[in-house]
Design a protein around this motif. Structure first.
Motif, mmCIF file in Angstrom:
data_model
loop_
_atom_site.group_PDB
_atom_site.id
_atom_site.type_symbol
_atom_site.label_atom_id
_atom_site.label_comp_id
_atom_site.label_asym_id
_atom_site.label_seq_id
_atom_site.Cartn_x
_atom_site.Cartn_y
_atom_site.Cartn_z
ATOM 1 N N SER A 117 -5.797 3.899 -2.031
ATOM 2 C CA SER A 117 -5.329 3.767 -0.656
ATOM 3 C C SER A 117 -3.902 4.299 -0.582
ATOM 4 O O SER A 117 -3.087 4.044 -1.469
ATOM 5 N N CYS B 91 -0.081 5.320 1.193
ATOM 6 C CA CYS B 91 0.991 4.631 1.903
ATOM 7 C C CYS B 91 2.046 5.631 2.368
ATOM 8 O O CYS B 91 1.844 6.851 2.335
ATOM 9 N N GLU C 259 2.723 12.791 8.559
ATOM 10 C CA GLU C 259 1.482 13.180 7.891
ATOM 11 C C GLU C 259 1.650 13.080 6.366
ATOM 12 O O GLU C 259 2.755 13.162 5.849
ATOM 13 N N LEU D 116 -0.897 10.662 6.837
ATOM 14 C CA LEU D 116 -1.579 9.401 7.144
ATOM 15 C C LEU D 116 -2.355 9.464 8.445
ATOM 16 O O LEU D 116 -3.464 8.919 8.548
ATOM 17 N N LYS D 117 -1.797 10.118 9.476
ATOM 18 C CA LYS D 117 -2.514 10.216 10.752
ATOM 19 C C LYS D 117 -3.810 11.000 10.592
ATOM 20 O O LYS D 117 -4.867 10.602 11.113
ATOM 21 N N GLN E 266 -6.452 9.035 8.642
ATOM 22 C CA GLN E 266 -7.025 7.922 9.391
ATOM 23 C C GLN E 266 -8.292 8.333 10.133
ATOM 24 O O GLN E 266 -9.214 7.529 10.314
ATOM 25 N N ARG F 22 -10.812 9.422 6.614
ATOM 26 C CA ARG F 22 -10.788 8.875 5.258
ATOM 27 C C ARG F 22 -10.413 7.394 5.243
ATOM 28 O O ARG F 22 -9.913 6.880 4.250
ATOM 29 N N SER F 23 -10.673 6.700 6.329
ATOM 30 C CA SER F 23 -10.433 5.253 6.329
ATOM 31 C C SER F 23 -11.675 4.537 5.803
ATOM 32 O O SER F 23 -12.780 5.085 5.776
ATOM 33 N N GLU G 296 -13.245 2.276 7.283
ATOM 34 C CA GLU G 296 -14.195 2.123 8.384
ATOM 35 C C GLU G 296 -15.086 3.358 8.532
ATOM 36 O O GLU G 296 -16.266 3.250 8.862
ATOM 37 N N LYS H 11 -9.219 -0.773 6.749
ATOM 38 C CA LYS H 11 -8.197 -0.097 7.545
ATOM 39 C C LYS H 11 -7.430 0.939 6.745
ATOM 40 O O LYS H 11 -6.816 1.847 7.318
ATOM 41 N N ALA H 12 -7.432 0.823 5.418
ATOM 42 C CA ALA H 12 -6.661 1.740 4.586
ATOM 43 C C ALA H 12 -7.263 3.138 4.608
ATOM 44 O O ALA H 12 -8.450 3.329 4.894
ATOM 45 N N VAL H 13 -6.430 4.141 4.309
ATOM 46 C CA VAL H 13 -6.912 5.517 4.176
ATOM 47 C C VAL H 13 -6.803 5.919 2.711
ATOM 48 O O VAL H 13 -5.954 5.412 1.974
#
Length: 323
Positions: free
Chosen positions: A239, A241, A256, A258-259, A262, A265-266, A268, A285-287
């Motif tokens: 995951s 950060c 970026e 992270l956006k 999301q 690659r999350s 969910e 929720k993590a990517v």
């Protein structure tokens, strides 16, 4: 054929890594990987680029023999940073002086590490602008897969039991090794306005010759030839950060990747996140980018080695690659 294209050792947690042609695989990671970390002087809590992005600009250097697990008596870790004179930290303490162990923490782990003394403490305090100390991992781990809670003392640290029981680690976030694929980075970069370098993700092992995100399906793998190399188990997706948003050459912080991650690659989004370990909200929720590995034995790996998948991960669908 999947081939290893790069290997990295990060001696000091949060600082720049060393690109190597070959590396010694030990129970806790590559030889001397994350064997040091910076902690706050008053409470021993570890610091990384998450809190102090300028750690990215601290360059590290070690003799080749030390990186292969056989340091000479006069070997030293060398650190340089903008505006600072070079710092040398001997790998072997002065004869007759026992190590000074101090209390420190690294994520969930609280234990003892070897304090490297006043000179490194003053160096990092001056560079970072707050009282800090440099500590070194003091644990004497057992061979891969042989550790247990019953025989772990205050200097040793276990990996997360639900993912890799009986394995140990020094000061990485959670596991001895991180592998990442060049094709996965290329696929991610197609979704970004500005492409990113692999160093944003700080892997130990970089592989090429696979499809994008195909590493999601690897349960175990072998790196090296049939008669030489090391077997690894791929135990947990990594995951990501804030560190991935920090330019490793300038220490500037952006948004970026992270956006972008999301969106596809999350936990969910990835359909195979059905194992019980991933049902917790923090995992959904993590990517994720890259996978954490633990070794089955010690050995040596090198750039140019072949990677062979020994076993596939059950229940992994195709949507990870197709997203």
């Amino acid at each position: 054929m999947a081939t290893i294209t790069a290997l990295y050792v990060y001696p000091v947690k949060g600082c720049a890594g060393i690109k190597v042609d070959k590396a010694a695989v030990q129970a806790t990671g590559f030889a001397l990987d994350r064997n040091w970390m910076v902690v706050l002087e008053d409470n021993g809590k570890f610091r990384t680029q998450r809190q102090l992005p300028k750690l990215a600009l601290v360059q590290t250097s070690l003799p080749e023999a030390a990186l292969l697990g056989a340091p000479s008596e006069d070997a030293a870790l060398t650190l340089t940073a903008p505006g600072m004179s070079a710092l040398q930290v001997p790998l072997t303490p002065p004869t007759g002086l026992p190590p000074r162990l101090i209390d420190c923490t690294c994520w969930e782990w609280s234990g003892k590490a070897c304090d490297e003394g006043e000179v490194p403490a003053e160096w990092f305090t001056q560079y970072l602008g707050k009282p800090c100390r440099l500590v070194r991992f003091a644990g004497k781990p057992k061979p891969p897969g042989a550790a247990s809670k019953a025989d772990v003392d205050a200097t040793r640290r276990l990996t997360e039991e639900e993912f890799a029981p009986s394995h140990e680690v020094a000061f990485p976030d959670g596991f001895p090794f991180l592998i990442a694929s060049e094709e996965s980075l290329e696929d991610l970069n197609k979704r970004l306005k500005q492409p990113l370098k692999m160093n944003r993700f700080r892997p130990n092992i970089v592989v090429r010759g696979t499809g994008p995100w195909s590493e999601d399906a690897w349960a175990s793998l072998h790196i090296g030839s049939a008669d030489r190399g090391v077997d690894f188990d791929s135990v947990k997706p990594c995951s990501r950060c804030k560190v991935t948003t920090i330019d490793q050459e300038t220490a500037e912080v952006g948004d970026e990747p992270l956006k972008a991650l999301q969106a596809f690659r999350s936990g969910e989004v990835l359909e195979y996140w059905h194992q019980k370990e991933f049902t917790h909200k923090q995992h959904s929720k993590a990517v994720h980018f890259g996978w954490n590995l633990v070794p089955r034995q010690e050995g040596e790996v090198a750039v140019g080695d072949a990677l062979q998948v020994l076993a596939a991960r059950p229940g992994v669908g195709s949507n990870a690659a197709a997203a």
